[in-house]
Write an enzyme that holds these catalytic residues in place. Structure first.
Site, PDB file in Angstrom:
ATOM      1  N   ASP A  20       0.917  -1.097   0.154  1.00 58.98           N
ATOM      2  CA  ASP A  20      -0.047  -0.035   0.027  1.00 58.98           C
ATOM      3  C   ASP A  20       0.877   1.157  -0.207  1.00 58.98           C
ATOM      4  OD1 ASP A  20      -2.394   1.328  -0.013  1.00 58.98           O
ATOM      5  OD2 ASP A  20      -2.700   1.041   2.186  1.00 58.98           O
ATOM      6  N   HIS A  37       2.341   3.318  -9.078  1.00 55.54           N
ATOM      7  CA  HIS A  37       2.115   1.813  -9.324  1.00 55.54           C
ATOM      8  C   HIS A  37       3.272   1.212 -10.190  1.00 55.54           C
ATOM      9  CE1 HIS A  37      -1.941   2.201  -7.790  1.00 55.54           C
ATOM     10  NE2 HIS A  37      -2.153   2.876  -8.722  1.00 55.54           N
ATOM     11  N   THR A  66     -10.968  -6.926  -4.973  1.00 55.23           N
ATOM     12  CA  THR A  66     -12.230  -6.866  -5.441  1.00 55.23           C
ATOM     13  C   THR A  66     -12.937  -5.535  -5.402  1.00 55.23           C
ATOM     14  OG1 THR A  66     -13.090  -7.776  -3.258  1.00 55.23           O
ATOM     15  CG2 THR A  66     -12.662  -9.234  -5.525  1.00 55.23           C
ATOM     16  N   GLU A  67     -12.476  -4.748  -4.311  1.00 56.67           N
ATOM     17  CA  GLU A  67     -13.037  -3.643  -4.146  1.00 56.67           C
ATOM     18  C   GLU A  67     -12.317  -2.368  -4.928  1.00 56.67           C
ATOM     19  OE1 GLU A  67     -12.212  -5.638  -1.483  1.00 56.67           O
ATOM     20  OE2 GLU A  67     -14.294  -6.168  -1.632  1.00 56.67           O
ATOM     21  N   ASN A  68     -11.185  -2.645  -5.563  1.00 56.77           N
ATOM     22  CA  ASN A  68     -10.350  -1.534  -6.325  1.00 56.77           C
ATOM     23  C   ASN A  68     -11.023  -1.192  -7.634  1.00 56.77           C
ATOM     24  OD1 ASN A  68      -7.160  -2.971  -5.233  1.00 56.77           O
ATOM     25  ND2 ASN A  68      -8.182  -1.195  -4.341  1.00 56.77           N
TER      26      ASN A  68
END
Ligand code: IPE
Ligand code: IPE
Ligand code: MG
Length: 243
Positions: A20, A37, A66-68
């Site tokens: 993170d 990134h 899955t939330e990104n």
């Protein structure tokens, strides 16, 4: 990658990393998040390279949750592009170095080309057993547990004899040894839906470093911190392994 883990008896064998802070790293430099990134991928390469020398046999990293999908489309597509580039540029080397690559997570919902790339990478390295690298992608623990429950329901097996061991083998991380240590970088202190089943008895470590600055030294510090911990797995005596 250098050979001969020197002190693997003390562990950890399996470290899981919540990588993170890419966005904050870029922001601090006045750069677009995409460059954070990209720098994060370089940090991942350095870290993977150092892991076997520190006695690890497995590393699991959180690449995309899955939330990104809630992020702006341009950032999502940058992250998809990075996994494509990473596999394309590094697969040959990983294969030669005896690394088995696994991509836990949901295949449904991934663009077709990414899906094909990850399946090819897994197939090409399936015979390797020197080191296991899991790049969780389109991964969320809750989704993974639901998917495992679906697989069980479809198997026709008797629910009355379902055990934790059997269920665990239906998760997309089932090839990995037990998670010893979960590390999160960047100062955030939460799991964000990562390895919630697998990390039930893992040690937790929060390192105040942004992911693009991570590398062999930070991983060595994490390993050192782990070795000072005492694990009891619910009993009264310090123990190496659960059970
Ligand atoms: C981690 O960095 C990488 C992914 C979640 C893919 P972030 O993009 O979350 O960086 P911050 O948290 O915004 O700094
Ligand atoms: C977790 O980080 C996901 C990955 C590292 C891939 P996030 O940055 O998405 O987590 P939250 O949203 O801060 O909890
Ligand atoms: Mg973040």
């Amino acid at each position: 990658m250098a050979d001969s883990p020197s002190s693997d008896a003390e562990g950890p064998r399996h470290v899981a990393l919540i990588m993170d802070g890419n966005g904050r790293w870029a922001k601090a430099r006045g750069l677009p998040r995409a460059l954070g990134h990209r720098a994060g991928v370089e940090a991942l390469k350095r870290t993977v390279q150092a892991a076997p020398e520190l006695g690890l046999t497995c590393l699991t990293v959180f690449g995309f949750s899955t939330e990104n999908w809630r992020r702006p489309a341009a950032e999502v597509s940058e992250l998809m592009g990075l996994v494509r580039n990473y596999v394309e540029s590094d697969l040959g080397r990983l294969e030669r170095e005896g690394v088995r690559l696994r991509i836990p997570g949901r295949r449904e919902g991934l663009p077709d080309d990414i899906r094909a790339i990850v399946e090819r990478a897994e197939a090409r390295t399936a015979h390797n057993d020197r080191f296991l690298l899991q790049v969780a992608f389109n991964y969320g623990s809750r989704a993974d547990i639901v998917d495992a429950a679906r697989r069980f329901a479809l198997s026709g097996e008797d629910p009355a004899i379902l055990t934790e061991d059997r269920f665990e083998r239906l998760l997309s991380t089932s090839d990995a040894p037990p998670v010893d240590l979960v590390v999160r970088t960047s100062g955030e202190r939460r799991l964000s839906n990562f390895l919630m089943w697998e990390a039930a008895y893992a040690e937790l470590l929060f390192q105040d470093i942004l992911w693009p600055d991570y590398g062999p030294d930070s991983l060595a510090k994490a390993v050192e911190a782990f070795r000072t911990r005492e694990r009891r797995f619910g009993g009264l005596e310090p123990t190496r392994q659960a059970g």
